[in-house]
Motif scaffolding. Structure first.
Motif, PDB file in Angstrom:
ATOM      1  N   ARG A 187       0.846  -1.198   0.000  1.00  0.00           N
ATOM      2  CA  ARG A 187       0.000   0.000   0.000  1.00  0.00           C
ATOM      3  C   ARG A 187       0.883   1.251   0.000  1.00  0.00           C
ATOM      4  NH1 ARG A 187      -5.207   0.882   3.712  1.00  0.00           N
ATOM      5  NH2 ARG A 187      -5.496  -1.169   2.865  1.00  0.00           N
ATOM      6  N   GLU A 188       1.919   1.238   0.809  1.00  0.00           N
ATOM      7  CA  GLU A 188       2.851   2.368   0.866  1.00  0.00           C
ATOM      8  C   GLU A 188       3.547   2.568  -0.486  1.00  0.00           C
ATOM      9  OE1 GLU A 188       7.181   3.053   2.902  1.00  0.00           O
ATOM     10  OE2 GLU A 188       5.641   2.186   4.199  1.00  0.00           O
ATOM     11  N   VAL A 189       4.035   1.495  -1.050  1.00  0.00           N
ATOM     12  CA  VAL A 189       4.771   1.550  -2.315  1.00  0.00           C
ATOM     13  C   VAL A 189       3.866   1.997  -3.467  1.00  0.00           C
ATOM     14  CG1 VAL A 189       5.895   0.063  -4.030  1.00  0.00           C
ATOM     15  CG2 VAL A 189       6.532  -0.103  -1.618  1.00  0.00           C
ATOM     16  N   LEU A 190       2.686   1.411  -3.553  1.00  0.00           N
ATOM     17  CA  LEU A 190       1.760   1.790  -4.628  1.00  0.00           C
ATOM     18  C   LEU A 190       1.245   3.208  -4.430  1.00  0.00           C
ATOM     19  CD1 LEU A 190      -0.211  -1.544  -5.139  1.00  0.00           C
ATOM     20  CD2 LEU A 190       1.708  -0.645  -6.479  1.00  0.00           C
ATOM     21  N   GLY A 191       1.185   3.661  -3.200  1.00  0.00           N
ATOM     22  CA  GLY A 191       0.810   5.045  -2.926  1.00  0.00           C
ATOM     23  C   GLY A 191       1.847   6.024  -3.472  1.00  0.00           C
ATOM     24  N   VAL A 192       3.115   5.680  -3.341  1.00  0.00           N
ATOM     25  CA  VAL A 192       4.184   6.524  -3.895  1.00  0.00           C
ATOM     26  C   VAL A 192       4.035   6.598  -5.417  1.00  0.00           C
ATOM     27  CG1 VAL A 192       6.686   6.651  -4.292  1.00  0.00           C
ATOM     28  CG2 VAL A 192       5.814   6.116  -2.009  1.00  0.00           C
ATOM     29  N   LEU A 193       3.767   5.466  -6.049  1.00  0.00           N
ATOM     30  CA  LEU A 193       3.570   5.444  -7.502  1.00  0.00           C
ATOM     31  C   LEU A 193       2.349   6.276  -7.887  1.00  0.00           C
ATOM     32  CD1 LEU A 193       4.499   4.326 -10.241  1.00  0.00           C
ATOM     33  CD2 LEU A 193       3.052   2.316  -9.796  1.00  0.00           C
ATOM     34  N   ALA A 194       1.262   6.116  -7.150  1.00  0.00           N
ATOM     35  CA  ALA A 194       0.036   6.880  -7.429  1.00  0.00           C
ATOM     36  C   ALA A 194       0.300   8.376  -7.316  1.00  0.00           C
ATOM     37  CB  ALA A 194      -1.079   6.455  -6.477  1.00  0.00           C
ATOM     38  N   ASP A 195       1.003   8.778  -6.269  1.00  0.00           N
ATOM     39  CA  ASP A 195       1.303  10.200  -6.086  1.00  0.00           C
ATOM     40  C   ASP A 195       2.120  10.757  -7.243  1.00  0.00           C
ATOM     41  OD1 ASP A 195      -0.065  10.138  -3.683  1.00  0.00           O
ATOM     42  OD2 ASP A 195       1.762  10.064  -2.445  1.00  0.00           O
ATOM     43  N   SER A 196       3.050   9.964  -7.745  1.00  0.00           N
ATOM     44  CA  SER A 196       3.903  10.451  -8.836  1.00  0.00           C
ATOM     45  C   SER A 196       3.135  10.584 -10.150  1.00  0.00           C
ATOM     46  CB  SER A 196       5.108   9.533  -9.025  1.00  0.00           C
ATOM     47  OG  SER A 196       4.702   8.304  -9.585  1.00  0.00           O
ATOM     48  N   MET A 197       2.034   9.859 -10.294  1.00  0.00           N
ATOM     49  CA  MET A 197       1.255   9.899 -11.525  1.00  0.00           C
ATOM     50  C   MET A 197       0.072  10.867 -11.452  1.00  0.00           C
ATOM     51  SD  MET A 197       1.299   5.822 -12.323  1.00  0.00           S
ATOM     52  CE  MET A 197       0.651   5.882 -13.978  1.00  0.00           C
ATOM     53  N   SER A 198      -0.302  11.269 -10.265  1.00  0.00           N
ATOM     54  CA  SER A 198      -1.528  12.039 -10.063  1.00  0.00           C
ATOM     55  C   SER A 198      -1.599  13.342 -10.848  1.00  0.00           C
ATOM     56  CB  SER A 198      -1.744  12.309  -8.572  1.00  0.00           C
ATOM     57  OG  SER A 198      -2.120  11.112  -7.942  1.00  0.00           O
ATOM     58  N   GLY A 199      -0.505  13.995 -11.061  1.00  0.00           N
ATOM     59  CA  GLY A 199      -0.525  15.267 -11.781  1.00  0.00           C
ATOM     60  C   GLY A 199      -0.551  15.139 -13.286  1.00  0.00           C
ATOM     61  N   HIS A 200      -0.690  13.927 -13.790  1.00  0.00           N
ATOM     62  CA  HIS A 200      -0.598  13.696 -15.237  1.00  0.00           C
ATOM     63  C   HIS A 200      -1.838  13.018 -15.796  1.00  0.00           C
ATOM     64  CE1 HIS A 200       3.600  14.797 -14.800  1.00  0.00           C
ATOM     65  NE2 HIS A 200       3.641  13.973 -13.768  1.00  0.00           N
ATOM     66  N   HIS A 201      -2.990  13.331 -15.223  1.00  0.00           N
ATOM     67  CA  HIS A 201      -4.219  12.645 -15.624  1.00  0.00           C
ATOM     68  C   HIS A 201      -4.503  12.761 -17.113  1.00  0.00           C
ATOM     69  CE1 HIS A 201      -8.473  11.907 -16.235  1.00  0.00           C
ATOM     70  NE2 HIS A 201      -8.342  11.043 -15.245  1.00  0.00           N
ATOM     71  N   GLU A 202      -4.475  13.964 -17.651  1.00  0.00           N
ATOM     72  CA  GLU A 202      -4.838  14.159 -19.055  1.00  0.00           C
ATOM     73  C   GLU A 202      -3.913  13.375 -19.986  1.00  0.00           C
ATOM     74  OE1 GLU A 202      -5.203  17.701 -22.375  1.00  0.00           O
ATOM     75  OE2 GLU A 202      -5.385  18.232 -20.256  1.00  0.00           O
ATOM     76  N   ARG A 203      -2.615  13.457 -19.748  1.00  0.00           N
ATOM     77  CA  ARG A 203      -1.655  12.747 -20.600  1.00  0.00           C
ATOM     78  C   ARG A 203      -1.846  11.236 -20.505  1.00  0.00           C
ATOM     79  NH1 ARG A 203       3.123  14.445 -22.612  1.00  0.00           N
ATOM     80  NH2 ARG A 203       1.738  15.988 -23.469  1.00  0.00           N
ATOM     81  N   LEU A 204      -2.048  10.737 -19.295  1.00  0.00           N
ATOM     82  CA  LEU A 204      -2.241   9.298 -19.118  1.00  0.00           C
ATOM     83  C   LEU A 204      -3.559   8.829 -19.739  1.00  0.00           C
ATOM     84  CD1 LEU A 204      -0.867   8.979 -15.500  1.00  0.00           C
ATOM     85  CD2 LEU A 204       0.168   8.048 -17.583  1.00  0.00           C
ATOM     86  N   ALA A 205      -4.577   9.653 -19.690  1.00  0.00           N
ATOM     87  CA  ALA A 205      -5.853   9.304 -20.328  1.00  0.00           C
ATOM     88  C   ALA A 205      -5.686   9.265 -21.849  1.00  0.00           C
ATOM     89  CB  ALA A 205      -6.937  10.291 -19.927  1.00  0.00           C
ATOM     90  N   GLN A 206      -4.942  10.223 -22.397  1.00  0.00           N
ATOM     91  CA  GLN A 206      -4.661  10.206 -23.842  1.00  0.00           C
ATOM     92  C   GLN A 206      -3.915   8.934 -24.215  1.00  0.00           C
ATOM     93  OE1 GLN A 206      -2.335  13.791 -24.263  1.00  0.00           O
ATOM     94  NE2 GLN A 206      -4.076  14.958 -25.048  1.00  0.00           N
ATOM     95  N   ARG A 207      -2.910   8.605 -23.424  1.00  0.00           N
ATOM     96  CA  ARG A 207      -2.106   7.408 -23.667  1.00  0.00           C
ATOM     97  C   ARG A 207      -2.984   6.156 -23.636  1.00  0.00           C
ATOM     98  NH1 ARG A 207       0.089   3.683 -20.284  1.00  0.00           N
ATOM     99  NH2 ARG A 207       2.031   2.727 -20.933  1.00  0.00           N
ATOM    100  N   ASP A 208      -3.850   6.081 -22.651  1.00  0.00           N
ATOM    101  CA  ASP A 208      -4.728   4.926 -22.507  1.00  0.00           C
ATOM    102  C   ASP A 208      -5.636   4.773 -23.730  1.00  0.00           C
ATOM    103  OD1 ASP A 208      -5.411   2.790 -20.636  1.00  0.00           O
ATOM    104  OD2 ASP A 208      -7.384   3.759 -20.524  1.00  0.00           O
ATOM    105  N   ARG A 209      -6.180   5.890 -24.216  1.00  0.00           N
ATOM    106  CA  ARG A 209      -7.042   5.844 -25.411  1.00  0.00           C
ATOM    107  C   ARG A 209      -6.244   5.397 -26.639  1.00  0.00           C
ATOM    108  NH1 ARG A 209      -9.121  10.403 -22.881  1.00  0.00           N
ATOM    109  NH2 ARG A 209      -7.833  11.818 -24.110  1.00  0.00           N
ATOM    110  N   LEU A 210      -5.039   5.919 -26.798  1.00  0.00           N
ATOM    111  CA  LEU A 210      -4.211   5.551 -27.955  1.00  0.00           C
ATOM    112  C   LEU A 210      -3.878   4.057 -27.937  1.00  0.00           C
ATOM    113  CD1 LEU A 210      -1.821   8.624 -27.956  1.00  0.00           C
ATOM    114  CD2 LEU A 210      -3.400   8.010 -29.805  1.00  0.00           C
ATOM    115  N   ILE A 211      -3.554   3.545 -26.773  1.00  0.00           N
ATOM    116  CA  ILE A 211      -3.229   2.124 -26.658  1.00  0.00           C
ATOM    117  C   ILE A 211      -4.459   1.269 -26.958  1.00  0.00           C
ATOM    118  CG2 ILE A 211      -2.579   0.318 -25.014  1.00  0.00           C
ATOM    119  CD1 ILE A 211      -0.644   2.413 -23.776  1.00  0.00           C
ATOM    120  N   ALA A 212      -5.611   1.685 -26.464  1.00  0.00           N
ATOM    121  CA  ALA A 212      -6.844   0.934 -26.706  1.00  0.00           C
ATOM    122  C   ALA A 212      -7.206   0.887 -28.193  1.00  0.00           C
ATOM    123  CB  ALA A 212      -7.997   1.539 -25.909  1.00  0.00           C
ATOM    124  N   GLU A 213      -6.823   1.915 -28.931  1.00  0.00           N
ATOM    125  CA  GLU A 213      -7.161   2.003 -30.358  1.00  0.00           C
ATOM    126  C   GLU A 213      -6.171   1.288 -31.265  1.00  0.00           C
ATOM    127  OE1 GLU A 213      -7.205   6.221 -30.950  1.00  0.00           O
ATOM    128  OE2 GLU A 213      -9.054   6.499 -29.803  1.00  0.00           O
TER     129      GLU A 213
END
Length: 189
Positions: free
Chosen positions: A84-110
């Motif tokens: 939980r601690e480790v995954l929380g650190v990863l989550a925190d590092s990604m939290s400020g990049h929602h739009e970019r990660l959502a774009q990436r997710d859509r591109l991969i799905a397509e």
């Protein structure tokens, strides 16, 4: 003095995403990405082996962050608390990049090829996490199980967060831990 500014890799990533969104992944060329970033194809290939890898450029920072977090995790009284601690650190590092990660997710799905690359990267991540857990003292089999469970928890939370931008990624990760424990005690139907 370097010929290109230090932010060349980041400019290439930003240019690629802009073009992927505007023109589509398949219709975008490396030459177009390089041109948009104000550089050359040759410079592009100094940073990335191919255009697919642009979408996975964050691996260079996130995977080492995850492994280091496992190795340095402190105060955890059990494996669930440590994960939980480790995954929380990863989550925190990604939290400020929602739009970019959502774009990436859509591109991969397509794009089927991108989906295949993502699966290969995920397998590499899971193996690296298991290795880090083993170095921390877990038996290999247990480390592999913890890595798989951690991966399932995080990807489930990540996909929920990508669909609901007003949620907190760390909170979504935290919510999954008791659910996993509960699922392991469900009666067999």
């Amino acid at each position: 003095m370097p010929r290109w500014p230090d932010d060349t890799k980041q400019r290439l990533v930003e240019a690629a995403y802009d073009l992927f969104v505007d023109r589509g992944y398949s219709e975008t060329t490396v030459a177009q990405i390089a041109d948009r970033a104000g550089t050359t194809s040759r410079t592009f290939f100094r940073h990335f082996p191919d255009k697919e890898e642009v979408l996975f450029s964050e691996d260079d920072e996130l995977l080492p962050l995850l492994v280091t977090s496992i190795e340095r995790s402190s105060g955890a009284s059990d494996s669930g608390e440590m994960m939980r601690e480790v995954l929380g650190v990863l989550a925190d590092s990604m939290s400020g990049h929602h739009e970019r990660l959502a774009q990436r997710d859509r591109l991969i799905a397509e794009n089927v090829a991108l989906g295949g690359r993502e699966l290969a990267k995920q397998a590499r991540w899971q193996h690296s996490v298991a290795d880090a857990l083993e170095r921390r003292g877990y038996r290999r089999d247990d480390a592999a199980i913890l890595a798989a469970v951690g991966f399932a928890i995080f990807t489930g939370a990540l996909h929920e967060w990508l669909e609901s931008p007003h949620t907190d990624l760390r909170a979504l990760v935290d919510e999954r831990f008791p659910r996993v424990a509960g699922a392991l005690t469900w009666p067999v139907p």
